[in-house]
Design a protein around this motif. Structure first.
Motif, PDB file in Angstrom:
ATOM      1  N   ALA A 183       0.832  -1.203   0.000  1.00 30.23           N
ATOM      2  CA  ALA A 183       0.000   0.000   0.000  1.00 30.23           C
ATOM      3  C   ALA A 183       0.871   1.258   0.000  1.00 30.23           C
ATOM      4  CB  ALA A 183      -0.924  -0.002   1.215  1.00 30.23           C
ATOM      5  N   PHE A 184       1.921   1.264   0.800  1.00 33.16           N
ATOM      6  CA  PHE A 184       2.775   2.456   0.894  1.00 33.16           C
ATOM      7  C   PHE A 184       3.566   2.697  -0.388  1.00 33.16           C
ATOM      8  CE2 PHE A 184       3.063   2.200   5.789  1.00 33.16           C
ATOM      9  CZ  PHE A 184       1.934   2.996   5.890  1.00 33.16           C
ATOM     10  N   PHE A 185       4.115   1.620  -0.956  1.00 28.67           N
ATOM     11  CA  PHE A 185       5.004   1.795  -2.105  1.00 28.67           C
ATOM     12  C   PHE A 185       4.342   1.359  -3.405  1.00 28.67           C
ATOM     13  CE2 PHE A 185       7.786   1.329   1.608  1.00 28.67           C
ATOM     14  CZ  PHE A 185       8.412   2.559   1.542  1.00 28.67           C
ATOM     15  N   TYR A 186       3.013   1.445  -3.418  1.00 29.26           N
ATOM     16  CA  TYR A 186       2.273   0.959  -4.581  1.00 29.26           C
ATOM     17  C   TYR A 186       2.752   1.598  -5.875  1.00 29.26           C
ATOM     18  CZ  TYR A 186      -1.595  -0.133  -7.670  1.00 29.26           C
ATOM     19  OH  TYR A 186      -2.335  -0.574  -8.731  1.00 29.26           O
ATOM     20  N   LYS A 187       2.854   2.927  -5.887  1.00 31.75           N
ATOM     21  CA  LYS A 187       3.173   3.565  -7.158  1.00 31.75           C
ATOM     22  C   LYS A 187       4.609   3.298  -7.589  1.00 31.75           C
ATOM     23  CE  LYS A 187       4.054   8.370  -5.732  1.00 31.75           C
ATOM     24  NZ  LYS A 187       4.389   8.142  -4.327  1.00 31.75           N
ATOM     25  N   GLU A 188       5.514   3.186  -6.640  1.00 28.64           N
ATOM     26  CA  GLU A 188       6.895   2.847  -6.997  1.00 28.64           C
ATOM     27  C   GLU A 188       6.964   1.424  -7.571  1.00 28.64           C
ATOM     28  OE1 GLU A 188       6.053   4.388  -4.212  1.00 28.64           O
ATOM     29  OE2 GLU A 188       7.114   6.297  -4.364  1.00 28.64           O
ATOM     30  N   LEU A 190       4.523  -0.202  -8.970  1.00 31.48           N
ATOM     31  CA  LEU A 190       3.790  -0.227 -10.238  1.00 31.48           C
ATOM     32  C   LEU A 190       4.662   0.284 -11.378  1.00 31.48           C
ATOM     33  CD1 LEU A 190       0.952  -0.661 -11.529  1.00 31.48           C
ATOM     34  CD2 LEU A 190       0.582   1.779 -11.206  1.00 31.48           C
ATOM     35  N   VAL A 191       5.223   1.476 -11.210  1.00 32.51           N
ATOM     36  CA  VAL A 191       5.943   2.081 -12.336  1.00 32.51           C
ATOM     37  C   VAL A 191       7.254   1.358 -12.594  1.00 32.51           C
ATOM     38  CG1 VAL A 191       7.085   3.906 -11.028  1.00 32.51           C
ATOM     39  CG2 VAL A 191       6.590   4.254 -13.420  1.00 32.51           C
ATOM     40  N   SER A 193       7.756  -1.775 -12.212  1.00 32.81           N
ATOM     41  CA  SER A 193       7.464  -3.045 -12.872  1.00 32.81           C
ATOM     42  C   SER A 193       7.065  -2.817 -14.332  1.00 32.81           C
ATOM     43  CB  SER A 193       6.315  -3.785 -12.179  1.00 32.81           C
ATOM     44  OG  SER A 193       6.576  -3.958 -10.815  1.00 32.81           O
TER      45      SER A 193
END
Ligand SMILES: Nc1ncnc2c1ncn2[C@@H]1O[C@H](COP(=O)(O)OP(=O)(O)OP(=O)(O)O)[C@@H](O)[C@H]1O
Ligand SMILES: [Mg+2]
Lengths: 321, 265
Positions: A183-188, A190-191, A193
């Motif tokens: 949840a905390f590092f979702y965007k990191e 995601l991008v 990957s």
């Protein structure tokens, strides 16, 4: 025939585990769910990065880590074993990256080289050491932990209050931490990957994220398989994510479906194990596989059945209009 | 070399330099593919990067963004080492470089362009969504915002990447073949977009394969073939001699070049 397929006693298989047997089976199901959920959540990102087999690799290559930890600490204490296994997991990841980056060998081959060589090293270490003092350490105790024994483990006691068997409590913490980290590092995640080059141009350190993910994978794998065995861990790194992939095209939905898959396979697996009187871990994997196949066949948007209908029935309608 | 390349780097005031590359050498497995690249790119220019396949165009872009280890040399962006100024760089990769089966929507991809401005632990806000929608609208992809990206045509994928780059709100853009696989109308729309960005003071470095249109699209051209063959204003650099030495006299291309140069005269 009767010996192969035990009789189906509804009371014993479906009612008892939730009533009189709850003290035992409740913990087994909960443990199965926690392991499957933690593995599945991390596994989603492994699948997206086409690294599904890294979990398999890590679960084999922890062997030398355990051996070295044992030799250094002269004990089989959980902490020493955990640290040894974790170090081995990280060494595996680094080794895979090194082989893959610094040679022309592709990633899948690099994974194969890294874990087999480490596993072999572990076997040799254990042989050497066991020869000298009859040491109680072998690959069996690592790869074939048994979830059925989980309820018998000593409970965690805080202030005179029991919080459940130690492995379950530990796994609950790991699973919760996994969910929070995602949840905390979702965007990191995601991008890095999807497009590591873009991640770098956004100032996100894709390499760091990669190693962090792999280290966390080691934590999850190691904390799970000492008590539930490698089969459940390896299978559940892939099955929930693969099932979710078939059912949704949105990562957040897929993560939710992963948790659902974890819960359903744990419950179904426990019932199956009771019926067939077999290992609950194996039965949970079978249940998870059945869920995957159901999604594959019955998925309403592009399942096998739906495709069959498309080709047989719907085409003429389109042509007629 | 008769090229007007870097003839007066000193003539550009430091504040007007967007990208500065000095003596950059990049090698894959010890085999150099870029050799001693020197470049000083002024701000607010639309620069075409032209050269044959394997000339090192993509490599130059990746190395300039710090995505590849370099054997020697350095890169500065707006006067700072590139790794300190990454958020001022926007990037449009070659379309094939990502997995289009990835479980994200068009909107998700464009929002990724905003991540650099968000910082750790922050979620995209409503303002970010508005910005993303605005950028999608600019490339005429707003109606597709909620589509899964695998359900897009090649040209639509390219436009999504452009929208994402716009959402980055950078000052220097690297675009690797943004025109590949797009139809004529989309190409015109993209060129307009590039000019609009330029008019807002952005610098754009665009890899392009079609020579005749390169001449009309870009202010400046970088002719690249392992080394900088020439870098300068398009009308000075787009000559038969320089293009010949860039493409090494390959026949099919040569006739195209001759055609293009004739059209210019
Ligand atoms: N990952 C890699 N490993 C080894 N060699 C590479 C790698 N990527 C590129 N090269 C080599 O580097 C050279 C330059 O490649 P690059 O991709 O930069 O060319 P390009 O100008 O972008 O070509 P194109 O027009 O085909 O996109 C080529 O000779 C290529 O073979
Ligand atoms: Mg290229």
């Amino acid at each position: 025939m009767n010996a192969l397929i035990p009789s189906f006693d509804f009371q014993r298989i479906f009612i008892a585990p939730w009533t009189s047997g709850f003290e035992t089976f409740g913990w087994i199901v909960l443990m199965g769910f926690l392991v499957t959920a933690a593995c599945g959540l991390v596994g989603n990102f492994l699948i997206l990065r086409r690294m599904s087999l890294v979990g398999d690799a890590i679960s084999h290559s922890v062997l030398p880590g355990l051996a070295v930890a044992f030799i250094l600490s002269q004990s089989r204490s959980t902490t020493a074993m955990f640290l040894g296994a974790l170090a081995a997991g990280i060494v595996t990841t680094v080794l895979i990256e090194l082989i893959h980056r610094k040679s022309r060998v592709k990633q899948d081959a690099a994974i194969g080289i890294a874990f087999t060589s480490l596993f072999a090293l572990g076997v040799i270490l254990i042989n050497l050491y066991a020869g000298k003092g009859g040491v109680d350490l072998d690959q069996e105790c690592v790869l074939y932990g048994e979830i059925a024994f989980v309820p018998l483990e000593p409970p965690v006691m805080i202030g005179g209050q029991s919080f459940g068997p130690t492995p379950v409590v530990r796994m609950a913490l790991v699973a919760a931490a996994t969910a929070l980290l995602i949840a905390f590092f979702y965007k990191e995640l995601l991008v890095s990957s999807f497009d590591p080059a873009l991640a770098v141009s956004l100032g996100i350190n894709a390499t760091l994220i990669h190693y962090a993910l792999m280290s966390w994978l080691s934590v999850v794998v190691v904390s799970a398989f000492e008590s539930v065995g490698a089969i459940l861990v390896i299978a559940m790194l892939i099955l929930p994510g693969a099932t979710a992939t078939l059912l949704s095209h949105r990562l957040p939905v897929m993560l939710g479906l992963t948790l659902l898959h974890a819960a359903v396979s744990a419950v179904l697996g426990m019932h199956l194990a009771l019926w067939l009187d077999c290992s609950p871990a194996g039965a949970m994997v079978v249940a998870g596989t059945v869920l995957f196949k159901s999604a594959w066949i019955f998925n309403p948007t592009d399942g096998l059945l739906r495709r069959w209908f498309w080709t047989r029935l719907e085409k003429p309608v389109i042509e007629a209009t | 070399m008769s090229a007007p390349e870097n003839k007066h780097p000193a003539a550009i005031a430091p504040a007007d330099i967007s990208l500065e590359v000095h003596d950059l050498t990049v090698a894959y497995h010890k085999k150099p593919v870029l050799w001693g690249i020197d470049l000083v790119v002024p701000r607010g220019k639309l620069v075409g990067i032209v050269g044959p396949n394997g000339a090192g165009k993509s490599t130059l872009i990746k190395a300039a963004m710090g995505l590849l280890p370099v054997s020697s040399g350095w890169v500065k962006v707006f006067g700072e080492p590139v790794k300190d100024n990454l958020t001022r760089i926007g990037y449009v990769p070659q379309r094939e470089s990502v997995d289009w089966d990835f479980p994200v929507s068009v909107m998700d991809v464009v929002l990724m362009g905003r991540y650099g401005k968000l910082g750790l632990l922050k979620r995209p806000t409503k303002a970010d969504h508005d910005k993303a929608r605005e950028c999608l609208d600019k490339v005429k992809m707003l109606p597709y915002a909620n589509r899964q990206i695998s359900n897009l045509s090649g040209g639509q994928q390219q436009r999504v990447f452009l929208a994402r780059a716009l959402a980055q709100e950078s000052d220097l853009y690297f675009m690797d073949e943004p025109f590949s696989g797009v139809d004529a109308a989309t190409e015109v729309a993209i060129v307009e977009l590039l000019h609009e960005l330029k008019s807002r003071g952005k610098t754009l470095m665009v890899v392009h394969h079609d020579l005749p249109t390169a001449r009309s699209y870009f202010d400046m051209l970088l002719l690249l073939n392992m080394r900088v063959v020439a870098f300068g204003p398009t009308n000075e650099v787009f000559t038969n001699d320089l293009l010949q030495s860039t493409y090494g006299g390959r026949l099919t291309i040569m006739s195209e070049v001759a055609e293009a140069v004739r059209a210019k005269d």
